[in-house]
Enzyme design. Structure first.
Site, PDB file in Angstrom:
ATOM      1  N   HIS A 260       0.820  -1.207   0.000  1.00 21.78           N
ATOM      2  CA  HIS A 260       0.000   0.000   0.000  1.00 21.78           C
ATOM      3  C   HIS A 260       0.855   1.258   0.000  1.00 21.78           C
ATOM      4  O   HIS A 260       0.665   2.169  -0.812  1.00 21.78           O
ATOM      5  CB  HIS A 260      -0.936  -0.030   1.216  1.00 21.78           C
ATOM      6  CG  HIS A 260      -1.795   1.192   1.339  1.00 21.78           C
ATOM      7  ND1 HIS A 260      -1.459   2.246   2.159  1.00 21.78           N
ATOM      8  CD2 HIS A 260      -2.942   1.530   0.717  1.00 21.78           C
ATOM      9  CE1 HIS A 260      -2.389   3.179   2.057  1.00 21.78           C
ATOM     10  NE2 HIS A 260      -3.305   2.772   1.189  1.00 21.78           N
ATOM     11  N   CYS A 640      -2.029  -1.136 -17.206  1.00 21.52           N
ATOM     12  CA  CYS A 640      -2.170  -0.090 -16.192  1.00 21.52           C
ATOM     13  C   CYS A 640      -1.634  -0.559 -14.849  1.00 21.52           C
ATOM     14  O   CYS A 640      -1.946   0.005 -13.823  1.00 21.52           O
ATOM     15  CB  CYS A 640      -3.625   0.366 -16.081  1.00 21.52           C
ATOM     16  SG  CYS A 640      -4.754  -0.950 -15.613  1.00 21.52           S
TER      17      CYS A 640
END
Lengths: 687, 687
Positions: A260, A640
């Site tokens: 994260h 992506c």
């Protein structure tokens, strides 16, 4: 001569040949050559130089020399070298006579050779020379090392001077050098002399300096007081986002290159070091232990996020200036005129989108619709989302979705506007719902009051949502199939936002992307909903917006089914983070510790979350492209995932014929350069 | 006639044709045929029959009829039908005259036709007949439905009677029918008339009846008191295993077909229903709510684990007898003489291995080395394992491994012994270590005392092991690479156990299987350790044991890399549970809720954890077989996932050329039958 031949049969040479597969029969060569002497008296000397300044890139001959000396004397640092000319003078040599002054004839000859060399090699060279009794001898020349700024300036200048073609200029700058231009960095001179306290993974580029804080709340608070802080956490989660934004940099003890913290920081172009397992945090005492030192809250540290180093104390930072940015723009224009691969960006906010456009992004390849629920100003929308998640039945859920709708529509509109004229790929809700369930009791109670249900009931619902492997749980398209009303609301928000802008005269091209697909029927099911909502909205608004429906390719099965998926889908976009996770069975949140060990032991050459694993994941990508385009010849295919801005991965994407790569705004210039270089190395037609 | 043609153009027929893709031009046919009447007086009648008893399989003509009646009267149930002969009499018809008694000539003719039909069709038939004024007319005949017991008996009898070939006999029994023979079932007559309270997934076969308990401890306690219990849990985990074993059956509110409860129950052949989301458990009140009813601890329920039904109250159970088991053995002999695919078993204990051998298993395809740490008697070994896990450094870990070694070696020896003469595939440690970390504070404290470290320190170490997606975390071969000493200890235990048995004259063939592989270097790294330990142990024991080293194929990347892996690996075994997880990105613990929804909505035809997804997972399997055998022509390839005992999957494994399927002992007969049927349908050579 004997010594040279003996070295060919030496143990190290033999094992080197074995490793590199060089046959022993090739043998070795011995050059026999006359020696020249720079220490033959006052009219002799030895020097080294660069044909241009390697620190600034200026077109000025640069070098130093010593009178009456041999090569090793110049390097040894015992005597202070003289400058060869005025432009080579520095602090130490400002009062010393230059070669130009002492031996004007030899200098003139040297300067002529310098020009000749550059004309021949089309590059900046590193040279060594000796003057023996007034006569100049060139000892060696090779391509000279330079920093990022110098590399870009030289490339631009040489093209102007017609010393290099546009293609040569583009090849002269490495992606790493370009990256140096984009971020402030720790002062290289200071860093060189300092021993790092520890090392983690280089998760966010550039350098940063700040005071240690251990919670997101402290980061925000200290920042408000005008202090620069570095947020140090065991690992980060979405609730830390405010603090992460407030901090100059982030340092975590756990997590890999796609944890994260790493993802968020890289998205922002923020300095970040993750997975430094040696960092021991004591939250109670507000201290951290690292490399034998104990640091407390408020102590200064410096991070090099491009290399993963952590230092104690406050180093100087070097910032990119305006001239630098102009050079960057000029250089990217060269790249743009060459490349075949399009470069898009991953952007969730108008600010990111603006930044990326400035760097030359030609579309958004990933707009995460759920990112409006993270970070600053997300409280109100997040509260509505939580209400929706905690709904027990269709009516409750629909009511909550209605409340959520205006937030989503406005959020989309803002980014659509910035991206006027370009495609914006909006990914439908991806993460498992429980990721948004609040952890704090007060927030849960507040939610309960809003929904009119008891805390116990709410806790019960929250528990039911928990999953043991959320990465492979109820997420992405699976949510959309189970709760069609969620897809419907998102489609409506996208189309209403687009239609209203179009009525204002702003051209918008929304591409709707369905995530986590593994089955043909999933995309059929969702596409039906999207087309239906489209027809409704367009009728109501009285315009026609151009749009496409496509899917993320991030599950191995989707790769195998690409031919079938392309029957319904108008574009594909590889989500290489997830695809890598599933192909390897590596959780990106948990694989840090053993992956580091794997790289160290040579089990795997490089972390596959950083650069595409061409043998495994790459084969799946090739299968997908082949099968997808067999069904739909002009299928638009992009990537992506995080690797979309990594040079080796960009080269791979170019080679297999993707339409575009999409990466975070700060990686756009790197992707542009990499795709131009790929086109020069392996020219292909546009897709 | 008009009505028939009209029905061809009817709305339902039209949409049926559209769905099934039948062109309207085909038209329909009208049979015009004279009608016969069974209601023409006393010498007329109508009846139905089976050429053999469909309930028991006995070779005895079986049927019933009504005098002076038409077909619908027999079915309507207004008049009690008469038996056609003595062997067709039942409770209701015991005093009625039979056809044989009333119309001996017609009966004789009918009996002759019965023999003629069986001879023609080689099967048991369901017939309808009418006697019009003394003359017999046959109305229709078709293959008759039968239960499992009858199917097997008829198949065996008909082969003996030369009415069917061995192949025909094998095709006459469906895998489901065979399964009926292996487990007690709820009395079908009682079940037929009872409405289930709820429905879950049919996770463990057969029927069970017991009193509700809500914890594993209660299950064990009540069982000791001689009570039959059914364990009802939200979901189960390894700490429940004792209670699961004590219970007659398990019912869970969460989890899919391959959740912990389902896997364990199926391995034991124990009745189990999982993922019944309607079950609401109130642990405090010790009650459960389901289908409007509230049941409390101690209430009786009945489960049908083959269909997933839950009933209140205590139904009767029907048990398989000795005659049944003998017939099963005879029938399996037929199958064995036909099939090409080998059938192995997944067994972790001598008891399971014995059971599987009895059913005809020819080897163990999956012996989970860590399963000695679950269930009864595992406390001591588990404690040593936990010590090992909690070790902080190599010395601590090696000491703990030494203490663990004798447990593992003895455990292996016991199963090797039972499998004398057969291969035993031992899978090295697979699950993430934290799965074994105790949850209870007391256990953690005890562990701390044994290791001489504080509770806080231990808790800290336990936290560090936790993962957010453990299924894709630090497990399988990744543990072995990080901690080579763990692999070393396991290899030593396997080889010492095998060597010692071989010295006693017991032939053992250990196959060592490396799990969770995705990289060529992983297997190279581990194989080196295994070969080294082998050499050491054999030298020390003075014998030579035959062994192989192979790998699980359960990660998509391993499939793509099969050619490379086969350079080092001597066998492959598909772990289709994990392979399905990764290929779809479905966590088997979390996918239950949405997968049920997917099946209901027709998004996916069937749960891929139950039967191999041939399009996706199947393509990866084919790629693996092709690439693996290209490198190593005689590569042994098996499957040891749950689907190894599922008929459609067995047929697929047969078709793609696997060497063996391996399944839990209770599925061995089904796999044997399925592989024989596959060979009959698509003959192939042995591999």
């Amino acid at each position: 001569i004997g010594a040279v031949f003996a070295s060919w049969m030496g143990k190290r040479a033999v094992s080197y040949r074995r490793i590199e597969g060089i046959p022993a029969e090739w043998g070795t060569a011995v050059n026999v050559q006359a020696m020249v002497f720079g220490n033959m008296g006052e009219n002799s000397s030895t020097g080294v130089g660069f044909t241009r300044n390697p620190g600034t890139g200026e077109n000025a001959f640069f070098g130093e020399f010593l009178e009456n000396a041999q090569g090793e004397d110049v390097v040894a640092g015992i005597r202070t070298p003289h400058p060869i000319n005025e432009s080579s003078r520095n602090e130490q040599s400002k009062n010393l006579k230059s070669l130009e002054q002492l031996m004007p004839a030899a200098y003139k000859e040297l300067a002529a050779i310098r020009a000749k060399l550059e004309k021949h090699y089309h590059d900046m060279l590193d040279i060594e020379f000796t003057i023996e009794a007034g006569r100049l001898w060139m000892l060696q020349c090779r391509v000279g090392k330079r920093n990022g700024l110098a590399a870009v300036r030289m490339a631009l200048d040489m093209q102007k001077e017609k010393l290099a073609t546009k293609e040569e200029a583009v090849m002269r700058v490495s992606p790493d050098q370009l990256d140096e231009l984009l971020h402030p960095i720790l002062d290289p001179k200071m860093e060189l002399g300092t021993k790092p306290l520890g090392k983690g993974l280089p998760a966010g580029p550039g350098g940063a300096v700040g005071m240690i804080v251990f919670t997101a709340e402290e980061a925000v608070k200290w920042k408000k007081e005008g202090k620069n802080v570095i947020l140090v956490r065991e690992e980060t989660n979405p609730e830390d986002v405010e603090g992460m934004r407030a901090a100059e940099a982030i340092l975590t003890a756990r997590g890999g290159m796609t944890s994260h913290a790493a993802l968020v920081a890289r998205g922002w172009g923020k300095c970040c070091v993750v997975g430094c397992a040696d960092v021991k945090i004591d939250l109670k005492a507000r201290t951290l232990h690292l490399g034998g030192a104990t640091l407390k809250e408020g102590d200064w540290i410096s991070l090099n996020g491009s290399r993963g180093f952590i230092y104690t104390g406050k180093m100087a930072l070097v910032e990119p200036g305006e001239v630098t940015m102009q050079m960057l723009q000029d250089f990217l224009k060269f790249c743009n005129s060459i490349r075949a691969l399009k470069v898009w960006t991953n952007a969730d906010t108008p600010a990111d989108a603006t930044q990326a456009r400035m760097y030359g992004a030609e579309g958004i390849g990933l707009f995460r619709i759920e990112h409006m629920f993270y970070g600053k100003g997300s409280d109100a929308a997040l509260f509505q989302l939580r209400k929706m998640i905690m709904s027990k039945n269709l009516e409750e859920r629909k009511a909550a979705l209605n409340d959520l709708f205006p937030y989503m529509k406005n959020d989309l509109k803002a980014t659509f506007k910035v991206m006027e004229g370009f495609h914006v790929t909006v990914r439908l809700m991806d993460p498992p719902l429980h990721e948004f369930v609040p952890h704090q009791k007060e927030k849960l109670e507040e939610l309960g009051r809003a929904l009119g249900i008891s805390y116990e009931e709410l806790e019960h619902r929250a528990t039911a949502l928990r999953e043991s492997n959320p990465m492979m749980g109820h997420r992405g398209v699976r949510l959309g199939v189970t709760y069609p009303e969620i897809t419907e609301m998102q489609a409506r928000a996208i189309f209403e936002a687009a239609a209203e802008l179009q009525k204002e005269g702003i051209k918008v091209f929304p591409d709707i992307m369905i995530p986590v697909v593994s089955l043909e029927n999933e995309v059929k099911n969702q596409t039906e909903i999207i087309h239906r909502v489209y027809a409704e909205v367009m009728k109501q608004k009285g315009v026609k917006v151009k749009y496409m429906v496509g899917t993320m390719i991030e599950i191995p099965r989707a790769c195998l089914m690409a031919g079938k998926l392309a029957e319904t889908m108008e574009f594909f976009s590889f989500g290489t983070n997830d695809l890598t996770q599933m192909t390897f069975g590596y959780s990106r949140d948990d694989s840090g510790p053993f992956l580091n060990d794997y790289v160290k032991k040579g089990i795997i050459p490089v972390d596959p979350f950083q650069t595409i694993d061409q043998d495994g994941v790459g084969e799946l990508i090739k299968i997908t492209v082949e099968r997808g385009r067999k069904t739909r010849k002009d299928l638009k295919i992009g990537i992506c995932g995080e690797q979309g801005g990594e040079p080796a991965s960009v080269a791979f994407c170019h080679k297999v014929g993707l339409t575009y790569v999409s990466c975070s705004p700060f990686r756009v210039p790197i992707a542009i350069l990499s795709s131009a270089q790929s086109q020069i190395r392996n020219p292909r037609k546009n897709k």
